[in-house]
Enzyme design. Structure first.
Site, mmCIF file in Angstrom:
data_model
loop_
_atom_site.group_PDB
_atom_site.id
_atom_site.type_symbol
_atom_site.label_atom_id
_atom_site.label_comp_id
_atom_site.label_asym_id
_atom_site.label_seq_id
_atom_site.Cartn_x
_atom_site.Cartn_y
_atom_site.Cartn_z
ATOM 1 N N CYS A 12 0.734 -1.102 0.228
ATOM 2 C CA CYS A 12 -0.133 0.227 0.027
ATOM 3 C C CYS A 12 0.803 1.064 0.062
ATOM 4 O O CYS A 12 2.545 0.615 0.462
ATOM 5 C CB CYS A 12 -0.695 0.252 1.048
ATOM 6 S SG CYS A 12 0.115 -0.057 2.418
ATOM 7 N N HIS A 41 6.794 -7.512 7.045
ATOM 8 C CA HIS A 41 6.454 -9.338 7.310
ATOM 9 C C HIS A 41 6.771 -9.874 6.314
ATOM 10 O O HIS A 41 6.260 -10.425 5.816
ATOM 11 C CB HIS A 41 5.008 -9.711 7.932
ATOM 12 C CG HIS A 41 4.628 -8.731 9.232
ATOM 13 N ND1 HIS A 41 4.539 -9.416 10.695
ATOM 14 C CD2 HIS A 41 3.817 -7.638 9.461
ATOM 15 C CE1 HIS A 41 4.395 -8.176 11.462
ATOM 16 N NE2 HIS A 41 3.427 -7.552 10.546
ATOM 17 N N HIS A 123 -1.223 -5.330 18.043
ATOM 18 C CA HIS A 123 -0.465 -4.665 16.559
ATOM 19 C C HIS A 123 -0.068 -4.011 16.987
ATOM 20 O O HIS A 123 -0.615 -2.814 17.747
ATOM 21 C CB HIS A 123 -2.013 -4.283 15.043
ATOM 22 C CG HIS A 123 -1.615 -3.990 14.213
ATOM 23 N ND1 HIS A 123 -0.853 -3.149 13.449
ATOM 24 C CD2 HIS A 123 -1.563 -5.407 12.992
ATOM 25 C CE1 HIS A 123 -0.275 -3.042 12.600
ATOM 26 N NE2 HIS A 123 -1.180 -4.373 12.356
ATOM 27 N N GLU A 125 0.868 -0.919 15.380
ATOM 28 C CA GLU A 125 -0.318 0.185 14.560
ATOM 29 C C GLU A 125 -1.529 0.664 16.377
ATOM 30 O O GLU A 125 -1.460 2.017 16.831
ATOM 31 C CB GLU A 125 -1.371 0.175 13.521
ATOM 32 C CG GLU A 125 -2.260 1.362 12.876
ATOM 33 C CD GLU A 125 -3.209 1.465 12.356
ATOM 34 O OE1 GLU A 125 -3.110 0.362 11.331
ATOM 35 O OE2 GLU A 125 -3.756 2.282 12.164
ATOM 36 N N THR A 161 -6.537 0.641 10.879
ATOM 37 C CA THR A 161 -6.468 1.524 9.500
ATOM 38 C C THR A 161 -6.555 0.026 8.894
ATOM 39 O O THR A 161 -7.784 0.162 7.877
ATOM 40 C CB THR A 161 -5.175 2.138 8.916
ATOM 41 O OG1 THR A 161 -4.256 1.187 8.987
ATOM 42 C CG2 THR A 161 -5.463 3.575 9.475
ATOM 43 N N CYS A 189 -8.486 2.234 5.989
ATOM 44 C CA CYS A 189 -7.847 3.259 4.771
ATOM 45 C C CYS A 189 -8.674 2.354 3.679
ATOM 46 O O CYS A 189 -9.275 1.452 3.875
ATOM 47 C CB CYS A 189 -6.750 2.567 4.556
ATOM 48 S SG CYS A 189 -5.356 2.744 3.544
ATOM 49 N N SER A 217 0.876 -11.115 9.585
ATOM 50 C CA SER A 217 0.584 -9.819 8.929
ATOM 51 C C SER A 217 -1.152 -10.445 9.115
ATOM 52 O O SER A 217 -1.786 -10.706 8.454
ATOM 53 C CB SER A 217 0.548 -9.886 7.310
ATOM 54 O OG SER A 217 -0.010 -8.817 7.007
ATOM 55 N N SER A 261 1.378 -5.680 3.020
ATOM 56 C CA SER A 261 3.348 -5.795 2.714
ATOM 57 C C SER A 261 4.562 -6.635 2.052
ATOM 58 O O SER A 261 5.016 -7.142 2.632
ATOM 59 C CB SER A 261 3.733 -5.537 4.309
ATOM 60 O OG SER A 261 3.142 -7.153 5.099
HETATM 61 S S1 SF4 Z 1 -2.821 3.411 6.859
HETATM 62 FE FE1 SF4 Z 1 -1.828 0.898 6.964
HETATM 63 S S2 SF4 Z 1 -3.105 0.397 5.269
HETATM 64 FE FE2 SF4 Z 1 -3.337 2.566 4.412
HETATM 65 S S3 SF4 Z 1 -2.165 3.751 3.135
HETATM 66 FE FE3 SF4 Z 1 -0.616 3.462 5.324
HETATM 67 S S4 SF4 Z 1 -0.429 2.065 6.236
HETATM 68 FE FE4 SF4 Z 1 -1.241 1.400 4.099
#
Ligand code: SF4
Length: 575
Positions: A12, A41, A123, A125, A161, A189, A217, A261
């Site tokens: 992404c 990962h 996670h 994030e 996300t 996202c 992942s 990823s």
């Molecule tokens: S929010 Fe997460 S899934 Fe969306 S572009 Fe950013 S890293 Fe990638």
């Protein structure tokens, strides 16, 4: 068997950005370079980064040095402070979309809101987001736990996300029913949402789905989960070696998708393995054709035939009747140089084209011999035409052979460009120049001592044609090239701009043919050859719209446009 690759498969925006930042870091920031936690990962990418001296730090030490990169997932504010206190310089590769969620949480936490984060507790994030929620942060990953949360006067709900969109819909319904005063931010996202939506729609049209990406992942796991929920046999794998070919051989339609990823060369390898399976299952004549095609591509015989065809077209455009020795020289030169380059450049092929890399590894001696014989025969043929063509070809061969060699001694190690190949875009430009000279200038020199306008026009047509072909292959290999540090034209320009450039060159190529033929600067064959740039333009557009997937068939098709030039020339000559 038909194989479909999801348009949304692979890196992404956030992950691509972080990978590019870390690969650029050794040249731009204080060394040593490390990442806080594994960048993605994927064990192969991590090994490669390690080979480049980029290490992974999982725990913040008391004292550190050099530069540390914060991954796309982001970190809690205290982790960032501690990294700085330890003495690291920081490159912040937190994805801008994750930063947006952190900002929402932070802003509301300051106003006294509780933050309910829908995501995986473990996670990174989510750990980062939680850090912005202050005392009143809660992470929930199922509806039952939601019911156990206290009732808040003021609360926000956000999502990790990469959260499952269907699950988040359920959360929204839950909040609407029980706590309509909670503020909901749909922070999934759009890259995740599109990826998941594509798996949904793909599941309707395929017999089996392959989900490629790390077993740990989270976003890849969710893709597999969605595919399974759709009732399709689903295989979550990390590499082509894990493919269950026996189970897949009965499927008529197979879909491939990949997590955010997953590097695209891994998806490509899986596609190529399935592509081979597809052909080995078909009737024997079909299999035979595929085996020949593959052998011709791997040994560069097809490229060499293409060079011969291009030279044949150039000589006819220039009105040269004695074309045979020039066609032979072009074929032998291209055959020899391409094999040498494949023999010395297998590092990037390990990622982009493992089949080719292992073929060249296994048959090193034989192929080196073939390259020497072809190169020698080409020079001998050039000598029979004259000393000047011989010397030009000799100089070009030396240049081609020294492409991968270190020309600047070690004591000048600080110089950035010590080999020709170190110069950005050099491969694509030099290949185009070499093909252009061998297919048009050498034949022209055999009939004239100078280079007339017609030769310059045919040279620019041939050269630009080859340039587009080579740069297009560079586009297909971008991620693998980037990882091994190659600076190709698409890497310098970016994929979109590179594609635009190639299309513009093809339009100019078409214009050269039309105008030169109209003004009788070259033969009327020029009109007929306009089919070639149109053919290549269509192939580029088909790839851009994902109608043509990277694999043997696409490679064969692209190389075929030279053969097409030869066939058109033959037909024009006959009729
Ligand atoms: S929010 Fe997460 S899934 Fe969306 S572009 Fe950013 S890293 Fe990638």
């Amino acid at each position: 068997m038909k194989i479909l690759i999801a348009k949304t498969a692979g890196f992404c925006m956030g992950v691509r950005r972080a990978v590019e930042m870390v690969l650029d870091a050794p040249n731009k920031h204080e060394n040593p370079i490390s990442t806080y936690g594994p960048l993605i990962h994927n064990p192969q990418v991590l090994n490669l980064l390690e080979q480049k001296g980029i290490s992974v730090i999982n725990e913040i030490p008391d004292h550190g040095s050099g530069t540390i990169l914060i991954r796309a997932h982001g970190v809690p504010p205290n982790a960032r402070d501690n990294l700085e206190k330890a003495g690291f310089k920081i490159i912040d590769a937190t994805c801008p979309r994750v930063i947006k969620v952190q900002t929402i949480i932070h802003k509301h936490a300051e106003q006294g809101y509780a933050s309910i984060i829908i995501g995986d507790k473990d996670h990174p994030e989510v750990a980062g987001l939680l850090g912005y929620a202050g005392e009143k942060g809660y992470v929930v990953d199922n509806l039952i736990d939601l019911d156990f949360l206290p009732a808040f006067d003021r609360a926000i709900i956000v999502a990790q996300t990469t959260q499952n969109t269907l699950f988040f819909e359920k959360v929204k319904n839950w909040a609407g029913r029980k706590f309509p005063h909670y503020k909901i931010f749909d922070t999934i996202c759009d890259s995740t949402a599109k990826r998941q939506a594509e798996v949904h729609s793909m599941a309707d049209s395929v017999d089996a789905l392959i989900v490629v990406g790390g077993q740990n992942s989270g976003n890849t796991q969710r893709l597999a989960e969605i595919a399974r929920q759709a009732g399709k046999p689903t295989y979550h794998i990390e590499a082509e070696s894990e493919l269950d070919l026996k189970a897949l051989s009965s499927a008529r339609y197979i879909g491939i998708t990949a997590g955010a990823s997953t590097p695209n060369w891994i998806t490509k390898r899986i596609y190529r393995t399935l592509e081979t399976l597809h052909f080995t299952k078909r009737q024997s004549w079909y299999r035979f054709i595929f085996t020949i095609q593959r052998a011709f591509l791997l040994t560069n015989i097809y490229v060499s035939i293409g060079a011969g065809c291009l030279c044949y077209a150039c000589t006819k455009l220039l009105g040269i009747t004695d074309y045979f020795p020039h066609v032979l020289i072009s074929m032998l030169y291209v055959q020899s140089m391409h094999i040498f380059n494949n023999l010395t450049g297998t590092k990037a092929d390990r990622y982009n084209d493992p089949d080719r890399a292992s073929f060249y590894n296994k048959n090193k001696v034989l192929l080196a011999l073939l390259a020497f014989i072809a190169g020698g025969a080409g020079l001998m043929t050039a000598y029979t035409i004259g000393l000047v063509p011989f010397l030009i070809l000799f100089a070009m061969s030396i240049m081609g052979l020294s492409y991968n060699l270190t020309l600047v001694p070690k004591r000048f190690a600080r110089l950035r460009y010590r080999r020709i190949r170190d110069m950005p875009g050099s491969k694509t430009v030099l290949i185009a120049m070499a093909w252009g000279i061998v297919t048009s200038v050498l034949p022209s020199l055999s009939v004239s001592k100078s280079i007339p306008l017609s030769t310059a026009l045919v040279l620019s047509w041939s050269l630009s044609f080859v340039f587009v072909r080579s740069a297009f292959f560079d586009i297909l290999d971008m991620q693998g090239d980037r990882i091994v540090g190659k600076e190709t034209i698409p890497i310098l320009l970016g994929e979109e701009r590179a594609l635009r450039l190639l299309k513009s060159i093809l339009i100019i190529n078409l214009g050269i043919l039309l105008l030169s033929s109209s003004f009788h600067l070259i033969s009327s064959l020029g009109f007929a050859l306009t089919i070639c740039p149109i053919f290549l333009f269509v192939a580029l557009s088909a790839h851009e719209r994902s109608y043509m997937l990277p694999g043997f068939r696409l490679e064969f098709l692209v190389e075929t446009h030279f053969v097409l030039a030869g066939v058109i020339t033959l037909a024009w000559s006959l009729f």
